[in-house]
Write a protein that holds these residues in place. Structure first.
Motif, PDB file in Angstrom:
ATOM      1  N   PRO A 165       0.821  -1.210  -0.065  1.00 23.59           N
ATOM      2  CA  PRO A 165       0.013  -0.018  -0.033  1.00 23.59           C
ATOM      3  C   PRO A 165       0.795   1.233  -0.173  1.00 23.59           C
ATOM      4  O   PRO A 165       2.020   1.470   0.278  1.00 23.59           O
ATOM      5  CB  PRO A 165      -0.692  -0.131   1.260  1.00 23.59           C
ATOM      6  N   ASP A 166       0.071   2.383  -0.409  1.00 26.33           N
ATOM      7  CA  ASP A 166       0.732   3.871  -0.316  1.00 26.33           C
ATOM      8  C   ASP A 166      -0.321   4.409   0.681  1.00 26.33           C
ATOM      9  O   ASP A 166      -1.366   4.737  -0.040  1.00 26.33           O
ATOM     10  CB  ASP A 166       1.287   4.343  -1.565  1.00 26.33           C
ATOM     11  N   TYR A 167      -0.103   4.613   1.947  1.00 26.39           N
ATOM     12  CA  TYR A 167      -0.990   5.200   2.731  1.00 26.39           C
ATOM     13  C   TYR A 167      -0.221   6.702   3.108  1.00 26.39           C
ATOM     14  O   TYR A 167       0.649   6.809   3.080  1.00 26.39           O
ATOM     15  CB  TYR A 167      -1.365   4.516   4.074  1.00 26.39           C
ATOM     16  N   PRO A 168      -1.287   7.451   3.497  1.00 28.16           N
ATOM     17  CA  PRO A 168      -0.773   8.837   4.385  1.00 28.16           C
ATOM     18  C   PRO A 168       0.100   8.350   5.508  1.00 28.16           C
ATOM     19  O   PRO A 168      -0.036   7.516   6.096  1.00 28.16           O
ATOM     20  CB  PRO A 168      -1.945   9.557   4.644  1.00 28.16           C
ATOM     21  N   ARG A 192      -1.688  10.435  -0.111  1.00 25.89           N
ATOM     22  CA  ARG A 192      -1.462  10.957   1.058  1.00 25.89           C
ATOM     23  C   ARG A 192      -2.027  11.909   1.845  1.00 25.89           C
ATOM     24  O   ARG A 192      -1.288  12.924   2.156  1.00 25.89           O
ATOM     25  CB  ARG A 192       0.309  11.172   0.709  1.00 25.89           C
ATOM     26  N   ASN A 193      -3.144  11.892   1.707  1.00 25.06           N
ATOM     27  CA  ASN A 193      -4.081  13.001   2.569  1.00 25.06           C
ATOM     28  C   ASN A 193      -4.118  12.651   4.024  1.00 25.06           C
ATOM     29  O   ASN A 193      -4.946  12.070   4.431  1.00 25.06           O
ATOM     30  CB  ASN A 193      -5.387  13.097   1.897  1.00 25.06           C
ATOM     31  N   SER A 194      -3.061  12.917   4.680  1.00 29.77           N
ATOM     32  CA  SER A 194      -3.038  12.798   6.133  1.00 29.77           C
ATOM     33  C   SER A 194      -4.042  13.444   6.891  1.00 29.77           C
ATOM     34  O   SER A 194      -4.653  12.942   7.747  1.00 29.77           O
ATOM     35  CB  SER A 194      -1.642  13.278   6.688  1.00 29.77           C
ATOM     36  N   TRP A 198      -8.198   9.934   8.731  1.00 23.73           N
ATOM     37  CA  TRP A 198      -8.994   9.342   9.906  1.00 23.73           C
ATOM     38  C   TRP A 198     -10.321  10.235   9.982  1.00 23.73           C
ATOM     39  O   TRP A 198     -11.094   9.651  10.515  1.00 23.73           O
ATOM     40  CB  TRP A 198      -8.030   9.420  11.141  1.00 23.73           C
ATOM     41  N   ASN A 199     -10.210  11.385   9.677  1.00 25.70           N
ATOM     42  CA  ASN A 199     -11.393  12.324   9.957  1.00 25.70           C
ATOM     43  C   ASN A 199     -12.323  12.658   8.758  1.00 25.70           C
ATOM     44  O   ASN A 199     -13.333  13.184   8.706  1.00 25.70           O
ATOM     45  CB  ASN A 199     -10.897  13.532  10.424  1.00 25.70           C
ATOM     46  N   GLY A 200     -11.968  12.140   7.476  1.00 24.19           N
ATOM     47  CA  GLY A 200     -12.783  12.431   6.340  1.00 24.19           C
ATOM     48  C   GLY A 200     -14.094  11.527   6.594  1.00 24.19           C
ATOM     49  O   GLY A 200     -14.209  10.539   7.162  1.00 24.19           O
ATOM     50  N   ASP A 208      -8.545  12.263  -1.764  1.00 25.17           N
ATOM     51  CA  ASP A 208      -8.532  13.575  -2.271  1.00 25.17           C
ATOM     52  C   ASP A 208      -7.045  14.000  -2.106  1.00 25.17           C
ATOM     53  O   ASP A 208      -6.785  14.909  -1.330  1.00 25.17           O
ATOM     54  CB  ASP A 208      -9.360  14.593  -1.603  1.00 25.17           C
ATOM     55  N   TYR A 209      -6.279  13.359  -3.238  1.00 18.95           N
ATOM     56  CA  TYR A 209      -4.732  13.738  -3.159  1.00 18.95           C
ATOM     57  C   TYR A 209      -4.273  13.219  -4.515  1.00 18.95           C
ATOM     58  O   TYR A 209      -4.560  12.518  -5.272  1.00 18.95           O
ATOM     59  CB  TYR A 209      -4.106  12.633  -2.129  1.00 18.95           C
ATOM     60  N   LEU A 210      -3.466  14.545  -5.016  1.00 19.46           N
ATOM     61  CA  LEU A 210      -2.762  14.489  -6.163  1.00 19.46           C
ATOM     62  C   LEU A 210      -1.314  14.144  -6.120  1.00 19.46           C
ATOM     63  O   LEU A 210      -0.626  15.017  -5.489  1.00 19.46           O
ATOM     64  CB  LEU A 210      -2.979  15.498  -7.358  1.00 19.46           C
ATOM     65  N   TYR A 211      -0.746  12.864  -6.569  1.00 21.49           N
ATOM     66  CA  TYR A 211       0.778  12.759  -6.413  1.00 21.49           C
ATOM     67  C   TYR A 211       1.433  13.517  -7.139  1.00 21.49           C
ATOM     68  O   TYR A 211       1.001  13.939  -8.410  1.00 21.49           O
ATOM     69  CB  TYR A 211       1.156  11.224  -6.836  1.00 21.49           C
ATOM     70  N   ASN A 212       2.726  13.825  -6.871  1.00 23.23           N
ATOM     71  CA  ASN A 212       3.612  14.923  -7.657  1.00 23.23           C
ATOM     72  C   ASN A 212       4.350  13.718  -8.500  1.00 23.23           C
ATOM     73  O   ASN A 212       4.604  12.638  -8.335  1.00 23.23           O
ATOM     74  CB  ASN A 212       4.397  15.861  -7.063  1.00 23.23           C
ATOM     75  N   ARG A 213       5.447  14.290  -9.390  1.00 22.33           N
ATOM     76  CA  ARG A 213       6.021  13.502 -10.116  1.00 22.33           C
ATOM     77  C   ARG A 213       7.272  12.608  -9.266  1.00 22.33           C
ATOM     78  O   ARG A 213       7.601  11.727  -9.729  1.00 22.33           O
ATOM     79  CB  ARG A 213       6.731  14.200 -11.415  1.00 22.33           C
TER      80      ARG A 213
END
Length: 275
Positions: A165-168, A192-194, A198-200, A208-213
């Motif tokens: 996985p890739d988690y926040p 990686r929307n820290s 837990w609170n979303g 809701d997260y856009l990875y960068n290059r």
């Protein structure tokens, strides 16, 4: 190593925004449009209710044979953990049209964070592995107590695919590393929307997260390390909110191709512009 890349689900209405893949597309044609861009999809709907044969037949037909399907198992197997023989029969038999069409990928069992590594839960997972024997089953274990070499070794003995996985970075969950327990790898990129993990109030908020290059390059490097160990790697972007995954998949494709890892890209045809 054959790399399959797609999204967690395909029926996302926010992808109908101007410039995205469903712009001007009728809802019953979403899968056809999706399959013009991505060669894999992770089906979420079976988690809530196991579709029947006709539904899977429709998916095979609408995808035009261009997309492979990973099928998430129903919540009765992972959250309620009280499946009946009928549940097993339906879960294993309903996707038959995908199997017959050569479009079936692994099953996915997504366990909740509350599923800790206890004697009872270890026994349950063993029983699940035995009931799914003969089928590829990828298992996502979200609690850090499972993130141990001996767990992965045992999973390999029973033919279970460890879901990397890739988690926040919020703690308490497995580290973002790519591990292989069979010759099939499975990677789920949750974003990686820290702040919202837990609170979303919804999965859409958490993802809701856009990875960068740079982050995509980071994963491409990790994938490059295991190319000799795997025959297949399934990569699914769960950050489908606002079309983030649609932007990140081309980034990862480019990063992999730059490292000599060939990634096949479906031909979207003239009417299938991604952006």
């Amino acid at each position: 190593m054959r790399v399959w890349i797609g999204c967690g689900g395909y029926s996302n209405d926010d992808w109908a925004a101007p410039g995205l893949i469903y712009d001007g597309v009728k809802k019953d044609a979403y899968l056809d449009a999706y399959a013009r861009h991505f060669d894999a999809v992770e089906l979420n709907s079976p988690f809530y209710g196991i579709p029947g044969l006709k539904a899977f037949e429709g998916m095979a037909r609408k995808s035009g044979g261009r997309t492979r399907f990973a099928v998430k198992v129903n919540k009765v197997f992972t959250h309620d953990r009280a499946p009946t023989d009928t549940d097993f029969d339906r879960m294993l038999q309903s996707p038959a049209p995908l199997v017959e069409a050569g479009l079936m990928g692994p099953y996915l069992a997504q366990f909740p964070y509350s599923f800790h590594r206890t004697a009872e839960n270890r026994k349950y997972l063993l029983n699940l592995a035995e009931r799914f024997a003969g089928h590829e089953l990828a298992v996502e274990l979200r609690h850090a107590s499972w993130d141990k070499p001996e767990v992965r070794a045992a999973m390999g003995e029973y033919g279970l695919i460890w879901v990397s996985p890739d988690y926040p970075p919020v703690g308490g969950m497995p580290e973002p590393q790519l591990h292989a327990t069979t010759d099939v790898g499975y990677l789920r990129l949750h974003g990686r929307n820290s702040g919202n993990w837990w609170n979303g109030e919804s999965a859409a908020e958490r993802h809701d997260y856009l990875y960068n290059r740079a982050e995509m390059d980071e994963w491409a490097e990790k994938i490059a390390v295991v190319t000799e160990d795997l025959s297949e790697l399934w990569v699914f972007f769960e950050n489908t909110t606002k079309g983030h995954a649609l932007k990140n998949i081309p980034m990862l494709r480019d990063a992999l191709n730059a490292r000599g890892i060939e990634v096949k890209t479906p031909d979207p045809a003239e009417d299938g512009a991604l952006f």
